[in-house]
Design a protein around this motif. Structure first.
Motif, mmCIF file in Angstrom:
data_model
loop_
_atom_site.group_PDB
_atom_site.id
_atom_site.type_symbol
_atom_site.label_atom_id
_atom_site.label_comp_id
_atom_site.label_asym_id
_atom_site.label_seq_id
_atom_site.Cartn_x
_atom_site.Cartn_y
_atom_site.Cartn_z
ATOM 1 N N ARG A 281 0.833 -1.208 0.000
ATOM 2 C CA ARG A 281 0.000 0.000 0.000
ATOM 3 C C ARG A 281 0.868 1.259 0.000
ATOM 4 O O ARG A 281 0.572 2.238 -0.692
ATOM 5 C CB ARG A 281 -0.931 -0.005 1.216
ATOM 6 N N ALA B 57 -4.330 -3.328 -0.876
ATOM 7 C CA ALA B 57 -3.141 -3.702 -1.644
ATOM 8 C C ALA B 57 -3.542 -4.608 -2.801
ATOM 9 O O ALA B 57 -4.376 -5.494 -2.632
ATOM 10 C CB ALA B 57 -2.141 -4.419 -0.738
ATOM 11 N N LYS C 124 1.841 -6.319 -3.985
ATOM 12 C CA LYS C 124 2.223 -7.318 -2.983
ATOM 13 C C LYS C 124 3.441 -8.104 -3.455
ATOM 14 O O LYS C 124 4.353 -8.383 -2.665
ATOM 15 C CB LYS C 124 1.062 -8.273 -2.693
#
Length: 145
Positions: free
Chosen positions: A16, A81, A86
């Motif tokens: 994020r 996210a 990720k």
């Protein structure tokens, strides 16, 4: 072996942050932001002596404000996210490091040319709009290991 211990929740936090701070600079720019986050978690020096976890890095407060503007202002940081970020986050948390953020503990977008120092720390390089700064040689050995 990973550079820092992390959980799936940590991966999502880093993802994020990478997106919020550098989505406009593509995957490479996001990886550099991830380098700074990881470096802060392993640094045992300067402003980061008491910061050991990813969560502590992301939510660190300095001078009365969150260290990262994305946490302070919200923007994309509070979105979920995505899998691409990720994957990038896992990559930087485990091993990926590259110049100019390889040893950097700070970055910012000056909306002008990068100054030669940032809080007395030397400029290590620029990628697109972000300037990266690493600790003065000899002041933070843990970042260089």
């Amino acid at each position: 072996m990973a550079r820092v211990k992390f959980t799936d929740s940590d991966v999502a936090l880093v993802a994020r942050m990478m997106r919020a701070e550098a989505e406009g600079e593509g995957k490479q720019g996001m990886l550099y932001v991830g380098n700074v986050i990881t470096n802060r978690a392993v640094a045992d020096c300067l402003d980061f002596k008491e910061v050991r976890t990813i969560r502590q890095v992301i939510y660190q407060v300095q001078g009365g404000n969150y260290s990262f503007e994305a946490v302070q202002k919200g923007n994309l940081f509070y979105n979920r996210a995505r899998s691409v970020e990720k994957n990038l986050a896992r990559k930087t948390l485990t091993s990926w490091r590259e110049h100019p953020a390889k040893y950097a503990l700070w970055y910012f977008n000056p909306y002008a040319p990068c100054p030669p120092t940032w809080y007395d720390q030397p400029f290590s390089g620029q990628f697109k709009q972000h300037c990266y700064y690493e600790p003065i040689a000899g002041t933070c050995a843990s970042v260089y290991s």
